[in-house]
Design an enzyme around this catalytic site. Structure first.
Site, mmCIF file in Angstrom:
data_model
loop_
_atom_site.group_PDB
_atom_site.id
_atom_site.type_symbol
_atom_site.label_atom_id
_atom_site.label_comp_id
_atom_site.label_asym_id
_atom_site.label_seq_id
_atom_site.Cartn_x
_atom_site.Cartn_y
_atom_site.Cartn_z
ATOM 1 N N ASN A 1 0.151 -27.382 19.306
ATOM 2 C CA ASN A 1 -0.691 -27.099 18.137
ATOM 3 C C ASN A 1 -1.551 -28.258 17.674
ATOM 4 O OD1 ASN A 1 0.025 -24.441 17.950
ATOM 5 N ND2 ASN A 1 1.662 -24.796 16.455
ATOM 6 N N GLU B 1 -5.717 -21.666 21.938
ATOM 7 C CA GLU B 1 -5.236 -20.604 21.042
ATOM 8 C C GLU B 1 -6.165 -20.579 19.830
ATOM 9 O OE1 GLU B 1 -1.893 -21.083 17.924
ATOM 10 O OE2 GLU B 1 -0.872 -20.145 19.614
ATOM 11 N N TRP C 1 13.567 -20.026 11.465
ATOM 12 C CA TRP C 1 12.417 -20.429 12.293
ATOM 13 C C TRP C 1 12.652 -21.855 12.795
ATOM 14 C CZ3 TRP C 1 8.649 -24.167 10.507
ATOM 15 C CH2 TRP C 1 7.747 -24.496 11.497
ATOM 16 N N ARG D 1 6.194 -15.498 8.750
ATOM 17 C CA ARG D 1 6.772 -15.226 10.065
ATOM 18 C C ARG D 1 7.030 -13.733 10.248
ATOM 19 N NH1 ARG D 1 4.713 -18.991 11.303
ATOM 20 N NH2 ARG D 1 5.487 -21.055 11.894
ATOM 21 N N ASP E 1 4.833 -15.059 24.397
ATOM 22 C CA ASP E 1 4.670 -15.905 23.218
ATOM 23 C C ASP E 1 6.004 -16.129 22.534
ATOM 24 O OD1 ASP E 1 3.454 -15.374 19.864
ATOM 25 O OD2 ASP E 1 3.452 -17.246 21.001
ATOM 26 N N HIS F 1 4.673 -30.054 10.366
ATOM 27 C CA HIS F 1 3.906 -28.793 10.421
ATOM 28 C C HIS F 1 3.005 -28.751 9.185
ATOM 29 C CE1 HIS F 1 2.948 -24.588 10.978
ATOM 30 N NE2 HIS F 1 3.691 -24.492 12.044
ATOM 31 N N SER G 1 4.378 -30.688 17.867
ATOM 32 C CA SER G 1 5.175 -31.312 18.945
ATOM 33 C C SER G 1 4.427 -32.483 19.570
ATOM 34 C CB SER G 1 5.488 -30.263 20.020
ATOM 35 O OG SER G 1 4.267 -29.729 20.526
HETATM 36 O O1 SFD Z 1 3.692 -22.657 16.118
HETATM 37 C C1 SFD Z 1 20.308 -36.028 15.048
HETATM 38 N N1 SFD Z 1 6.612 -26.524 16.357
HETATM 39 C C2 SFD Z 1 5.458 -26.349 17.102
HETATM 40 N N2 SFD Z 1 4.732 -27.384 17.544
HETATM 41 C C3 SFD Z 1 3.742 -27.180 18.481
HETATM 42 O O2 SFD Z 1 3.097 -28.145 18.912
HETATM 43 N N3 SFD Z 1 3.471 -25.897 18.956
HETATM 44 C C4 SFD Z 1 4.134 -24.788 18.502
HETATM 45 O O3 SFD Z 1 3.900 -23.658 18.946
HETATM 46 C C5 SFD Z 1 5.034 -25.002 17.419
HETATM 47 N N4 SFD Z 1 5.736 -23.880 16.860
HETATM 48 C C6 SFD Z 1 7.109 -24.123 16.602
HETATM 49 C C7 SFD Z 1 7.550 -25.458 16.278
HETATM 50 C C8 SFD Z 1 8.907 -25.685 15.979
HETATM 51 C C9 SFD Z 1 9.799 -24.600 16.007
HETATM 52 C C10 SFD Z 1 11.247 -24.832 15.705
HETATM 53 C C11 SFD Z 1 9.351 -23.281 16.366
HETATM 54 C C12 SFD Z 1 7.999 -23.034 16.663
HETATM 55 C C13 SFD Z 1 10.294 -22.124 16.442
HETATM 56 C C14 SFD Z 1 6.848 -27.806 15.682
HETATM 57 C C15 SFD Z 1 7.426 -28.914 16.577
HETATM 58 O O4 SFD Z 1 8.501 -28.432 17.315
HETATM 59 C C16 SFD Z 1 7.832 -30.095 15.687
HETATM 60 O O5 SFD Z 1 6.719 -30.492 14.970
HETATM 61 C C17 SFD Z 1 8.382 -31.304 16.450
HETATM 62 O O6 SFD Z 1 9.379 -30.961 17.363
HETATM 63 C C18 SFD Z 1 8.982 -32.314 15.448
HETATM 64 O O7 SFD Z 1 9.463 -33.406 16.204
HETATM 65 P P1 SFD Z 1 10.607 -34.395 15.649
HETATM 66 O O8 SFD Z 1 10.920 -35.361 16.718
HETATM 67 O O9 SFD Z 1 10.282 -34.868 14.303
HETATM 68 O O10 SFD Z 1 11.898 -33.413 15.421
HETATM 69 P P2 SFD Z 1 12.811 -32.757 16.566
HETATM 70 O O11 SFD Z 1 12.046 -32.530 17.806
HETATM 71 O O12 SFD Z 1 13.452 -31.569 15.915
HETATM 72 O O13 SFD Z 1 13.923 -33.857 16.843
HETATM 73 C C19 SFD Z 1 14.951 -34.191 15.933
HETATM 74 C C20 SFD Z 1 16.067 -34.860 16.763
HETATM 75 O O14 SFD Z 1 17.041 -35.436 15.907
HETATM 76 C C21 SFD Z 1 18.342 -35.069 16.362
HETATM 77 N N5 SFD Z 1 19.223 -35.144 15.180
HETATM 78 N N6 SFD Z 1 20.805 -36.840 15.995
HETATM 79 C C22 SFD Z 1 21.871 -37.600 15.577
HETATM 80 N N7 SFD Z 1 22.436 -37.493 14.317
HETATM 81 C C23 SFD Z 1 21.934 -36.645 13.390
HETATM 82 N N8 SFD Z 1 22.477 -36.606 12.167
HETATM 83 C C24 SFD Z 1 20.801 -35.826 13.768
HETATM 84 N N9 SFD Z 1 20.049 -34.900 13.112
HETATM 85 C C25 SFD Z 1 19.083 -34.500 13.986
HETATM 86 C C26 SFD Z 1 18.172 -33.682 16.960
HETATM 87 O O15 SFD Z 1 19.217 -33.351 17.840
HETATM 88 C C27 SFD Z 1 16.829 -33.875 17.664
HETATM 89 O O16 SFD Z 1 17.033 -34.469 18.918
HETATM 90 S S1 SFD Z 1 4.870 -23.124 15.616
HETATM 91 O O17 SFD Z 1 5.861 -22.133 15.165
HETATM 92 O O18 SFD Z 1 4.727 -24.206 14.697
HETATM 93 P P1 AMP Z 2 2.321 -20.901 13.003
HETATM 94 O O1 AMP Z 2 2.513 -19.884 14.050
HETATM 95 O O2 AMP Z 2 2.228 -20.351 11.622
HETATM 96 O O3 AMP Z 2 3.321 -21.970 13.111
HETATM 97 O O4 AMP Z 2 0.904 -21.590 13.252
HETATM 98 C C1 AMP Z 2 0.601 -22.193 14.462
HETATM 99 C C2 AMP Z 2 -0.748 -22.887 14.316
HETATM 100 O O5 AMP Z 2 -1.751 -21.936 13.981
HETATM 101 C C3 AMP Z 2 -0.797 -23.922 13.206
HETATM 102 O O6 AMP Z 2 -1.674 -24.947 13.626
HETATM 103 C C4 AMP Z 2 -1.373 -23.168 12.022
HETATM 104 O O7 AMP Z 2 -2.007 -24.038 11.133
HETATM 105 C C5 AMP Z 2 -2.376 -22.262 12.741
HETATM 106 N N1 AMP Z 2 -2.604 -20.994 12.026
HETATM 107 C C6 AMP Z 2 -1.700 -20.021 11.790
HETATM 108 N N2 AMP Z 2 -2.259 -18.982 11.128
HETATM 109 C C7 AMP Z 2 -3.574 -19.299 10.948
HETATM 110 C C8 AMP Z 2 -4.701 -18.647 10.324
HETATM 111 N N3 AMP Z 2 -4.571 -17.452 9.755
HETATM 112 N N4 AMP Z 2 -5.897 -19.299 10.330
HETATM 113 C C9 AMP Z 2 -6.019 -20.531 10.903
HETATM 114 N N5 AMP Z 2 -5.007 -21.205 11.500
HETATM 115 C C10 AMP Z 2 -3.807 -20.591 11.517
#
Ligand code: SFD
Ligand code: AMP
Length: 625
Positions: A62, A126, A216, A247, A349, A386, A433
């Protein structure tokens, strides 16, 4: 408890977490560290291959700016993020990631991540900033690169980090315990990089009973970053900026691909397109109501207004979107082929990212090309990566940061030798990510620079202090063992509270007093003050947590971490005397946006010894127009 061995590990740079930010840090810090004979050690509560938010995979990247092909500039991304967060974002941090993120994505591709390509060999977008991937194995690919860079001997998996070790006002490492063996760990380090992710299940989730645990963002990210930052005495920012994603209902499938790739409409139950029909509402939200895309929280809010008026449920019109694309060529044979292709993309997806959504479609006989799906706002999450912004207050890069935002080393917190990245670092959202991995790389390199330039000595850690910490951390096991026989059912016992019961009480409290789902995300000063009273009682009862085994012990500390995240949130919402993100939370007693007085960051800090809190306003400054 007596049979718990204490293991002491000494290192130069300690990376806490094994997720996207940690993997980026591991690759970069190991590379530069080797040049200076610096040892890098990483600790994760799970197995890096499948830990953190990307455990199940993702179907899109993203954050990709596309600087090379001149499509966008760093400033474009800075504006996009600043507007999406209603004016409250650290442009310097966002820009620092935006100027490097494309390089990280190209590395992912080199490491084997399949990024969709169009007929000319270009990336399939996307949306303006998002790329489509076949990302089921995304985490494995990134973890492999990190593990190779670190070397197996420098990786500790299945070790839960509880909190920091301090040497005066300097962070000296961390303490934790194995979730597999009777081992208590003391990690001594000259510098520490915190990437323990965000916080889930602080609020009562919409999922319950057989579905409890479905969310989520991953329930295994329990607010350890926030707790660690507070206990180190470092400053947090934007703790009021929770993220409430819209969602697919009940299985938490993301909506981005539907809105951006499939250009789907979302309508109310009567077919009204709320993001169009409710446009006049946007006038009320300052300059942010006029930008495109509509900020994420305002998109939520327009849908909530329809629901409040009884026009729910809201639907993602998947059937309409798929058929519109399929038939766009006007050629029936081509339409059939396109329909098949779109159908598999629709399922992929979710199969690549939130498998339960695909399961729910199957379980409810929902064919997306025939039937639309309910969508709705979920319970709030705390993630700085996010469209939320909560996390630590960190230094920016010298060349981009206003002087007030630079104190020596980028991504270093207000505590010397403690660095943050990913969800753990605040006020720079929309890194996702790829951006989190990039911020990990930047912070990892910055920590190496700190070690080379400052040459800090190995911190002094008092073994007697560590034995005290060990007793406190393992206490829930002792409390349970000593009292379990005092009732006929160990689950019902007046001498301790079990982790799940503790969590359910916290979730109920936050839902009812801090504007959860049941309260339609609305709260007020009296509700928040009452919430703080009940949090104080919960904190008292935390001393009586009981744990029947090491798994329960982890649950006990996860919920303690959640409790501190909750307090930081409630105190910050109480402090900010306005409503700025109405689709995330609404202050019914302060219903308006107040640009004059409240276009600021709200920062907070807790004195680790007294647990007294201080909150303050920080002016929003930028070197970007
Ligand atoms: O669209 C301990 N994210 C998405 N990012 C994208 O780029 N594209 C997507 O399509 C994304 N979608 C999405 C996303 C996340 C999720 C859950 C879903 C869908 C269902 C967001 C990214 O995943 C997110 O921004 C990054 O992963 C964040 O990275 P970071 O490193 O801040 O967090 P992490 O990867 O969760 O890692 C955390 C680590 O810490 C460990 N941990 N270890 C030891 N002791 C403790 N007490 C701990 N607590 C945590 C974990 O095990 C992990 O290794 S969309 O929906 O947004
Ligand atoms: P999400 O599936 O909600 O996690 O969103 C994934 C990515 O799409 C993020 O970068 C959001 O900011 C973007 N996004 C989601 N919905 C919209 C929308 N209606 N218009 C523009 N960007 C969006």
């Amino acid at each position: 408890m007596s049979n718990y061995e204490t293991v002491t590990v000494e290192t130069d740079l300690l990376i806490l977490g094994g997720g996207m930010a940690a993997c980026g840090a591991a690759v970069e810090a190991s590379y530069w560290g080797k040049k200076h004979g610096i040892k890098v050690t990483l600790v994760d509560k799970a197995a890096m291959d499948r830990s953190g938010a990307v455990a199940m995979g993702l179907s899109a990247i993203n954050m990709y700016v596309g600087l090379k092909d001149g499509a966008n500039t760093v400033n474009d991304y800075v504006q996009y993020v600043r507007n999406d967060l209603m004016g409250i974002a650290r442009d310097d941090l966002v820009a620092n990631i935006a100027r490097h993120v494309d390089g990280t994505v190209h590395l992912f591709e080199k490491w084997g991540l399949p990024i969709w390509k169009d007929e000319k060999g270009g990336y399939v977008h996307e949306g303006r900033w998002q790329l489509m991937i076949s990302g089921e194995s995304y985490k494995l690919i990134v973890a492999e690169a990190a593990k190779t860079a670190l070397g197996k001997e420098n990786i500790f998996e299945r070790v839960f980090i509880v909190g920091p070790i301090m040497d005066g006002d300097r962070c000296a490492g961390a303490v934790g315990f194995s979730v597999r063996e009777n081992k208590f760990y003391v990690f001594k380090a000259k510098a520490t990089l915190l990437t323990l992710g965000g916080a889930v299940h602080v609020f009562k989730p919409r999922s319950m009973g057989e579905g409890l645990g479905r969310a989520w963002y991953p329930p295994w990210n329990a607010g350890s970053s926030t707790y660690f930052t507070l206990k180190a005495g470092a400053e947090l920012t934007s703790q009021e900026v929770r993220f409430v994603p819209v969602r697919f209902k009940d299985a938490y499938g993301p909506v981005g691909a539907w809105f951006l790739l499939f250009k789907s409409r979302a309508t109310n139950a009567f077919g009204g397109e709320y993001m169009v029909e409710r446009k006049p509402e946007l006038e009320k939200w300052g300059p942010y109501g006029k930008v495109k895309p509509i900020p994420a929280n305002l998109r939520n809010y327009l849908g909530m207004l329809d629901e409040n008026e009884g026009k729910g449920p809201l639907f993602m019109r998947t059937e309409e979107a798929i058929n519109k694309i399929a038939t766009s060529s006007g050629d029936e044979k081509a339409a059939k082929k396109k329909l098949k292709e779109l159908d598999s993309e629709a399922w992929e997806d979710f199969l690549d990212m939130t498998i339960s959504q695909a399961l729910l479609w199957a379980a409810t006989n929902t064919a997306p090309e025939e039937k639309s799906s309910e969508i709705g706002p979920t319970e709030p999450y705390f993630i700085g990566s996010h469209s939320g912004a909560s996390g630590a207050w960190v230094s920016g890069p010298q060349d981009l940061a206003p002087p007030e935002y630079f104190w020596g080393y980028e991504n270093m917190s207000t505590v010397k030798g403690l660095f943050m990245a990913g969800d753990a670092s605040g006020a720079n959202p929309h890194k996702f990510s790829s951006g989190s991995c990039t911020e990990g790389r930047l912070a990892g390199k910055s920590a190496i620079r700190f070690l080379v330039k400052e040459k800090p000595a190995m911190p002094k850690v008092d073994p007697a202090e560590m034995e005290k910490a060990k007793a406190t951390i393992l206490q829930p096991l002792k409390t349970y063992e000593e009292n379990k026989g005092k009732s006929t059912d160990p689950n019902v016992n007046p001498h301790y509270i079990l982790p799940k019961m503790f969590m359910l009480r916290l979730q109920k409290l936050m839902d009812e007093y801090a504007g959860g789902v049941s309260m339609r995300f609305t709260t007020t000063e009296p509700l928040l003050k009452r919430g703080l009273e009940l949090l104080a009682l919960l904190k008292e009862d935390a001393a009586k947590l009981g744990a029947k085994d090491v798994h329960d012990l982890m649950r006990a500390w996860e919920n303690t971490h959640r409790m501190y995240q909750a307090e930081a949130h409630v105190r910050s919402i109480l402090f900010r005397q306005e409503t700025r993100w109405p689709g995330y939370y609404f202050r019914a007693d302060k219903p308006k946006l107040d640009e004059e007085n409240w276009k600021v960051f709200v920062n907070c800090r807790m004195d680790p010894k007294t647990e007294n809190w201080e909150l303050k306003k920080i002016p929003v400054k930028s070197t970007f127009a």
